[in-house]
Every structure is written in C-alpha cells, then in structure tokens.
Design a protein around this motif. Sequence first.
Motif, PDB file in Angstrom:
ATOM      1  N   UNK A  67       0.646  -1.219   0.091  1.00 52.90           N
ATOM      2  CA  UNK A  67      -0.066  -0.150  -0.034  1.00 52.90           C
ATOM      3  C   UNK A  67       1.028   1.249  -0.044  1.00 52.90           C
ATOM      4  N   UNK A  68       1.758   1.249   0.927  1.00 54.26           N
ATOM      5  CA  UNK A  68       2.581   2.355   1.003  1.00 54.26           C
ATOM      6  C   UNK A  68       3.418   2.510  -0.510  1.00 54.26           C
ATOM      7  N   UNK A  69       4.096   1.511  -0.944  1.00 50.37           N
ATOM      8  CA  UNK A  69       4.790   1.794  -2.170  1.00 50.37           C
ATOM      9  C   UNK A  69       3.893   2.132  -3.414  1.00 50.37           C
ATOM     10  N   UNK A  70       2.546   1.588  -3.407  1.00 50.87           N
ATOM     11  CA  UNK A  70       1.854   2.068  -4.525  1.00 50.87           C
ATOM     12  C   UNK A  70       1.217   3.488  -4.508  1.00 50.87           C
ATOM     13  N   UNK A  75       1.635   8.874  -6.439  1.00 47.34           N
ATOM     14  CA  UNK A  75       2.406  10.453  -6.335  1.00 47.34           C
ATOM     15  C   UNK A  75       3.462  10.676  -7.428  1.00 47.34           C
ATOM     16  N   UNK A  76       4.483  10.124  -7.249  1.00 48.11           N
ATOM     17  CA  UNK A  76       5.806  10.335  -7.837  1.00 48.11           C
ATOM     18  C   UNK A  76       5.568  10.074  -9.420  1.00 48.11           C
ATOM     19  N   UNK A  80      -0.757  11.968  -8.578  1.00 48.87           N
ATOM     20  CA  UNK A  80      -1.602  11.742  -7.895  1.00 48.87           C
ATOM     21  C   UNK A  80      -1.326  12.758  -6.818  1.00 48.87           C
ATOM     22  N   UNK A  81      -2.458  13.479  -5.906  1.00 45.92           N
ATOM     23  CA  UNK A  81      -1.882  14.477  -5.174  1.00 45.92           C
ATOM     24  C   UNK A  81      -1.226  13.885  -4.018  1.00 45.92           C
ATOM     25  N   UNK A  82      -0.246  14.700  -3.514  1.00 46.11           N
ATOM     26  CA  UNK A  82       0.594  14.427  -2.429  1.00 46.11           C
ATOM     27  C   UNK A  82       0.325  15.403  -1.232  1.00 46.11           C
TER      28      UNK A  82
END
Length: 106
Positions: A67-70, A75-76, A80-82
């Motif tokens: 989940x974290x990596x996805x 974002x990167x 997607x919004x960060x």
Amino acid sequence: MAWALLLLGGLFEVGFTTCLRFVDGFRNVPWTIGFLVSVTLSMGLLEVASRSIPMGTAYAVWGGIGALGTVLVGIWWFGEPGTPVRILLILALVACIAGLKLTAGH
C-alpha cells in the motif's frame, strides 16, 4: 532472512499493482506478463516469509509495504495528489509497519 523476503514480496506487490494500471483488461500482453510474474513472486515470498513470521504480522506488513509503495508510485509517477494529510497517513502507515515488526517476537 524472512523479513528481507517479506520486504521483497511487498515490493513485488507494488509491481503488480502498478502493472494493473496498464493491463487494459489483460489485453496488453507485456504488462499482463509483468503483472503475473509480480503477483506470483509477491505471493510466493509472502508464503515463504510466513513460515517464520506470524501469519497475521507477515500479511499486515506485506500489505502495508504494498500500500505504501503503491501510494508513493501514484504520487511520484502518476501525478496523484501528495497532500499533507496523505503524507501524514503514509507516515502513520510506516509507523504501524515498524511497530508490527518490533512486536512480532521470534
């Protein structure tokens, strides 16, 4: 060694979720192959790691890494919004993963 395998499995989870963005109903063959290879390796590494890490802990950490990596890939690479709230929640997820590892026992 089991924790390293679990980390690697979580990274392959990021691979298969990223590939899902491009499989186009499994008609895009290269991305579909990437998805199938990544999901097979990810699940296989989870299974091996869970032989020595409690299953609930292994699954939660594996899922958390994925989940974290996805979210970070989103974002990167996909714009997607960060937002500050998302970053705060990502940090909370990292803290939870670390807490599960620290309390897993032997």
